[in-house]
Scaffold this active site. Structure first.
Site, mmCIF file in Angstrom:
data_model
loop_
_atom_site.group_PDB
_atom_site.id
_atom_site.type_symbol
_atom_site.label_atom_id
_atom_site.label_comp_id
_atom_site.label_asym_id
_atom_site.label_seq_id
_atom_site.Cartn_x
_atom_site.Cartn_y
_atom_site.Cartn_z
ATOM 1 N N CYS A 23 27.798 20.342 47.492
ATOM 2 C CA CYS A 23 27.708 19.756 48.828
ATOM 3 C C CYS A 23 26.342 20.053 49.461
ATOM 4 O O CYS A 23 25.356 19.495 49.015
ATOM 5 C CB CYS A 23 28.892 20.217 49.679
ATOM 6 S SG CYS A 23 29.268 19.033 50.974
ATOM 7 N N HIS B 87 33.614 20.273 46.781
ATOM 8 C CA HIS B 87 33.720 21.741 46.742
ATOM 9 C C HIS B 87 34.667 22.198 45.631
ATOM 10 O O HIS B 87 35.836 22.512 45.908
ATOM 11 C CB HIS B 87 34.263 22.263 48.079
ATOM 12 C CG HIS B 87 33.282 22.236 49.194
ATOM 13 N ND1 HIS B 87 32.604 23.351 49.647
ATOM 14 C CD2 HIS B 87 32.842 21.206 49.956
ATOM 15 C CE1 HIS B 87 31.803 23.023 50.633
ATOM 16 N NE2 HIS B 87 31.930 21.714 50.850
ATOM 17 N N GLU C 93 34.911 24.947 44.254
ATOM 18 C CA GLU C 93 35.343 26.348 44.441
ATOM 19 C C GLU C 93 36.591 26.428 45.326
ATOM 20 O O GLU C 93 37.211 27.479 45.421
ATOM 21 C CB GLU C 93 34.187 27.191 45.022
ATOM 22 C CG GLU C 93 33.916 27.030 46.524
ATOM 23 C CD GLU C 93 33.197 25.727 46.907
ATOM 24 O OE1 GLU C 93 32.975 24.858 46.038
ATOM 25 O OE2 GLU C 93 32.889 25.592 48.113
HETATM 26 N N1 GLN Z 1 27.148 18.023 56.017
HETATM 27 C C1 GLN Z 1 26.513 19.149 55.368
HETATM 28 C C2 GLN Z 1 25.013 18.929 55.247
HETATM 29 O O1 GLN Z 1 24.561 17.866 55.472
HETATM 30 C C3 GLN Z 1 27.114 19.416 54.014
HETATM 31 C C4 GLN Z 1 28.579 19.739 54.147
HETATM 32 C C5 GLN Z 1 29.089 20.714 53.141
HETATM 33 O O2 GLN Z 1 28.346 21.421 52.477
HETATM 34 N N2 GLN Z 1 30.391 20.814 53.068
HETATM 35 O O3 GLN Z 1 24.288 19.824 54.923
#
Ligand code: GLN
Length: 216
Positions: free
Chosen positions: A85, A176, A178
């Protein structure tokens, strides 16, 4: 005491902000040694690194403080690295919405917070090329991968967009893993770490390329 202990890889988890503890727990379950990385010198001696989810802009702000971003860029270009992410956003070649600096470790272009309000956080099950059937994916304000370069392998997709991608020693997921009990992606990453280690210790002598220099 544990005969496997000496061989356990040391895997850093960037611990400036965000979801680093769950990664550390999975790594421990799989027999690796998680190391929380908060300062540039914490990268020394690591066999691989995970960049967790969180807020990529907040992480960048920390990283830009003490020359950490340059050290991190060197590390992720030379060691197996897995970004989830926000971590995937940091590893990308280019970032949109809005544009921000990134480490350019994997040839993907990502758009931050790309799913509409109602879809921005959800759990989906989707097909993957990883053995073992469909994969549960937890998305939290996820980015969307808009483009992948020719060297990138797509390992899973959501609505035709790549969500799990690999290029060489770099693995990136927009979700995610994890937070799911399925450990296949962390296992894959640890296999990448092992392969990298094996390639690094493989003796040069005996390989065809080194034969002419055998007398040296
Ligand atoms: N929206 C976050 C970003 O732009 C990422 C979200 C996440 O890591 N769950 O950095």
């Amino acid at each position: 005491m544990n005969p496997h202990h000496a061989a356990s890889p040391k895997i850093g988890v960037l611990a400036l902000q965000g979801a680093f503890q769950a990664h550390a727990a999975v790594l421990s379950m799989l027999g690796a040694i998680p190391v929380e990385v908060r300062l540039p010198d914490d990268l020394d001696g690591l066999d691989g690194l995970i960049l967790p989810g969180g807020e990529s802009t907040t992480m960048l702000r920390f990283l830009e403080l003490h020359g950490f971003l340059d050290r991190l860029r060197d590390f992720v270009h030379t060691h197996p690295t897995f970004g989830t992410c926000a971590g995937a956003i940091l590893l990308a070649h280019a970032v949109q919405n809005p544009p921000q600096p990134s480490l350019d470790a994997i040839d993907i272009t990502v758009e931050r917070n790309a799913y509409g309000r109602q879809l921005d956080s959800c759990i989906q099950t989707a097909a993957t090329t990883l053995p073992g059937g469909p994969l549960e994916m937890v998305f939290i304000r996820a980015p969307r991968i808009l483009q992948v370069g020719p060297a990138v392998t797509v390992l899973a997709t959501r609505d035709d967009h790549p969500v799990l991608v690999r290029q060489g020693d770099v693995l990136a997921a927009t979700f995610h893993p994890e937070l799911s009990s399925d450990q296949r992606i962390h296992r894959l990453f640890l296999q990448m770490v092992q392969a990298h280690q094996a390639a690094a210790v493989r003796p040069a002598t005996g390989s065809p390329a080194s034969a002419p220099r055998a007398s040296a």
